[in-house]
Design an enzyme around this catalytic site. Structure first.
Site, short mmCIF file in Angstrom:
data_model
loop_
_atom_site.label_atom_id
_atom_site.label_comp_id
_atom_site.label_asym_id
_atom_site.label_seq_id
_atom_site.Cartn_x
_atom_site.Cartn_y
_atom_site.Cartn_z
N HIS A 224 -5.59 -6.11 -6.18
CA HIS A 224 -4.79 -5.58 -5.21
C HIS A 224 -6.20 -6.59 -4.14
CE1 HIS A 224 -4.04 -4.19 -1.66
NE2 HIS A 224 -3.98 -2.59 -1.64
N HIS B 48 2.83 -11.83 -6.87
CA HIS B 48 3.27 -10.62 -6.24
C HIS B 48 4.51 -9.98 -6.06
CE1 HIS B 48 3.39 -8.63 -2.44
NE2 HIS B 48 1.93 -8.70 -2.16
N ASP C 221 -4.37 -13.58 -1.00
CA ASP C 221 -5.93 -13.43 -1.42
C ASP C 221 -6.40 -15.10 -1.77
OD1 ASP C 221 -6.88 -11.11 -1.25
OD2 ASP C 221 -5.32 -10.61 -2.59
N1 CMC Z 1 -2.04 -14.89 -13.50
C1 CMC Z 1 -0.91 -14.97 -14.48
N2 CMC Z 1 -0.50 -14.35 -14.97
C2 CMC Z 1 0.38 -13.36 -14.50
C3 CMC Z 1 0.21 -13.08 -12.67
C4 CMC Z 1 -0.93 -14.47 -12.78
N3 CMC Z 1 -1.80 -13.82 -11.15
N4 CMC Z 1 0.69 -12.92 -12.11
C5 CMC Z 1 1.45 -12.06 -12.55
N5 CMC Z 1 1.30 -12.22 -13.94
C6 CMC Z 1 2.33 -13.16 -14.93
C7 CMC Z 1 1.76 -11.67 -16.02
O1 CMC Z 1 0.98 -11.43 -17.57
C8 CMC Z 1 3.02 -10.85 -16.44
O2 CMC Z 1 3.72 -11.46 -18.24
P1 CMC Z 1 3.80 -11.33 -19.34
O3 CMC Z 1 5.57 -10.36 -18.74
O4 CMC Z 1 4.06 -12.04 -19.95
O5 CMC Z 1 2.97 -10.06 -19.63
C9 CMC Z 1 3.83 -11.32 -16.05
O6 CMC Z 1 3.21 -11.87 -14.57
C10 CMC Z 1 4.56 -10.30 -14.80
O7 CMC Z 1 3.22 -9.25 -14.19
P2 CMC Z 1 3.25 -7.29 -13.74
O8 CMC Z 1 1.52 -7.44 -13.49
O9 CMC Z 1 4.03 -7.10 -14.02
O10 CMC Z 1 3.66 -8.42 -12.18
P3 CMC Z 1 3.55 -8.24 -11.12
O11 CMC Z 1 4.70 -7.76 -10.12
O12 CMC Z 1 3.29 -5.69 -11.13
O13 CMC Z 1 2.22 -8.01 -10.41
C11 CMC Z 1 0.32 -8.58 -8.95
C12 CMC Z 1 1.65 -8.35 -9.12
C13 CMC Z 1 -0.39 -8.79 -7.63
C14 CMC Z 1 -0.57 -7.58 -9.74
C15 CMC Z 1 0.20 -9.97 -10.67
O14 CMC Z 1 1.00 -10.84 -9.51
C16 CMC Z 1 -1.59 -10.33 -10.49
O15 CMC Z 1 -2.51 -9.73 -11.26
N6 CMC Z 1 -1.59 -11.46 -9.81
C17 CMC Z 1 -3.64 -11.74 -9.66
C18 CMC Z 1 -4.48 -11.14 -9.19
C19 CMC Z 1 -4.32 -10.61 -7.12
O16 CMC Z 1 -4.25 -11.68 -6.75
N7 CMC Z 1 -4.26 -9.58 -6.42
C20 CMC Z 1 -3.79 -9.73 -5.29
C21 CMC Z 1 -2.69 -9.24 -4.66
S1 CMC Z 1 -1.80 -9.74 -2.94
C22 CMC Z 1 -2.51 -9.55 -2.37
C23 CMC Z 1 -3.17 -7.97 -2.09
O17 CMC Z 1 -2.61 -6.81 -2.55
O18 CMC Z 1 -4.29 -7.55 -2.18
#
Ligand code: CMC
Length: 376
Positions: free
Chosen positions: A220, A259, A312
């Site tokens: 987050h 996201h 971010d």
């Molecule tokens: N880098 C590499 N792979 C990723 C990333 C990333 N940043 N984000 C998602 N994935 C992959 C993840 O590894 C997974 O792959 P697999 O199915 O092969 O295991 C797939 O995408 C789905 O991931 P998820 O965690 O189920 O997806 P989500 O929609 O729940 O994730 C998220 C959202 C924000 C948690 C994720 O994209 C993430 O961890 N991003 C990096 C951290 C980040 O930038 N957070 C800030 C979010 S936005 C502003 C805020 O809230 O602060």
């Protein structure tokens, strides 16, 4: 109940008038106003008023609101002592989690959840968090805190308390826009946390302290600091491609990408990207070209993973160009988002029902308590 939805994805948990997102088209609005319009025309104070009071302020309302915010900036008593006491050992988000809690001790409205009391507490929290962050930063650096000037705008006051010097107009406006972009974002994890706490009829300070804890995580708000750490560790634009490909091959998450709701570029990232691009053009060349590196990272991650930057990603280089220390990045997210949390707490208290979902039990079937040797 047939199953649990991992991460509550797609589950609607509240009705809210505050923020709307179209994740397919990349559209974000606060109370019906598009984020691009707000970033172009409004100030953070106006957006705060819009979120808390329901409409954009008239000139007189804005002046009164800004004056109230200015007057509420000073931090004294226990909260100031807490910052001074823990500045050396506490990390920035630990400090905020603790010091924000201490601001309730002498808050005259702490025992009331009435709309009027909540509005007053929202202003105090909004006003005092920048003062806490800057006091902490200066104590940590062995410098005297700079008292807040009630006459300055939110952005000018924040940057002046941080560095001890008034910012130029461009820096103040850039910072103001960054604050506008972070002010609210529908049912993100920290806002949900705040609403859950408020739904027990706990007070606004408790909800905000819980929300700070939720925002701290790297999935987050903690991501903005991690983006800068990634840039710092790569250090050279020509190393970007190899480095990011290696991270992806190792199943590492690239901070600032992806996201839950946006399936395209986050509109806040679009705006921040242009701010960072402009600031990069003014940089003196003493540091790596953070913007060029960021763009190259974006190209690799989008091509390899189909993921887009979130808020971010370009906020990291934007803050760096503004001279803000990396360790403070997530506290800036708190400083801005507190208004969204407060507005959600007000909505929750206005029409409350305890938020108490269920879980699907997947443990062992019912069984006998085992007899133990010697047990009676
Ligand atoms: N880098 C590499 N792979 C990723 C990333 C990333 N940043 N984000 C998602 N994935 C992959 C993840 O590894 C997974 O792959 P697999 O199915 O092969 O295991 C797939 O995408 C789905 O991931 P998820 O965690 O189920 O997806 P989500 O929609 O729940 O994730 C998220 C959202 C924000 C948690 C994720 O994209 C993430 O961890 N991003 C990096 C951290 C980040 O930038 N957070 C800030 C979010 S936005 C502003 C805020 O809230 O602060």
């Amino acid at each position: 109940m047939t199953d649990a939805k991992a991460g509550l994805e797609g589950i609607v948990v509240a009705r809210s008038e505050l923020c709307s997102i179209d994740g397919q088209k990349g559209i974000l609005g606060f109370r019906g106003y598009d984020i691009h319009e707000l970033a172009r025309h409004a100030t953070y104070e106006e957006v705060a008023f819009l979120l808390l009071r329901g409409e954009l302020p008239s000139a007189a309302e804005l002046a009164a609101f800004a004056a109230e915010l200015g007057e509420a900036r000073a931090v004294s008593g226990e909260a100031a002592q807490v910052v001074d006491l823990i500045a050396r050992d506490a990390a920035p988000m630990e400090m905020l989690r603790t010091a924000v809690s201490a601001t309730s001790f002498d808050d005259p409205d702490k025992d009331s959840n009435s709309e009027e009391a909540n509005q007053r507490k929202a202003i105090r929290l909004l006003a005092k968090i920048p003062t806490l962050v800057c006091r902490y930063h200066r104590r940590r650096a062995g410098l005297e805190p700079v008292d807040p000037d009630p006459e300055l705008s939110y952005a000018e006051s924040f940057l002046t308390m941080l560095s001890g010097r008034p910012p130029d107009e461009d820096a103040a406006r850039t910072f103001d826009v960054a604050m506008i972009l972070h002010a609210d974002h529908e049912m993100n994890a920290s806002t949900f946390t705040a609403r859950v706490i408020a739904s027990t009829l706990a007070d606004m300070h408790s909800a905000v302290v819980g929300a700070i804890g939720a925002l701290k995580g790297p999935l987050h708000g903690g991501a903005n600091e991690q983006v800068m750490r990634t840039l710092e560790s790569i250090d050279d634009p020509d190393r970007v491609e190899d480095d990011i490909r290696r991270r992806l091959a190792g199943h590492e998450r690239i901070m600032g990408f992806g996201h839950r709701v946006y399936k395209t570029m986050d509109p806040r990232a679009e705006i921040l990207k242009e701010l960072a691009r402009r600031l990069a053009g003014r940089a003196d060349g003493s540091e790596p070209d953070w913007f060029a590196m960021s763009e190259r990272i974006e190209r690799v991650v989008t091509a390899e993973k189909g993921l887009y930057p979130n808020v971010d990603f370009y906020s990291a280089s934007t803050y760096r160009y503004l001279g803000i220390p990396t360790e403070l990045f997530t506290t800036l997210f708190v400083a801005s988002r507190v208004v969204g949390w407060a507005a959600h707490v007000i909505e929750q208290h206005r029409d409350n029902r305890l938020i108490r979902p269920s879980s699907l039990y997947v443990g062992p079937d019912s069984r006998e308590y085992p007899a133990r040797d010697g047990a009676s």
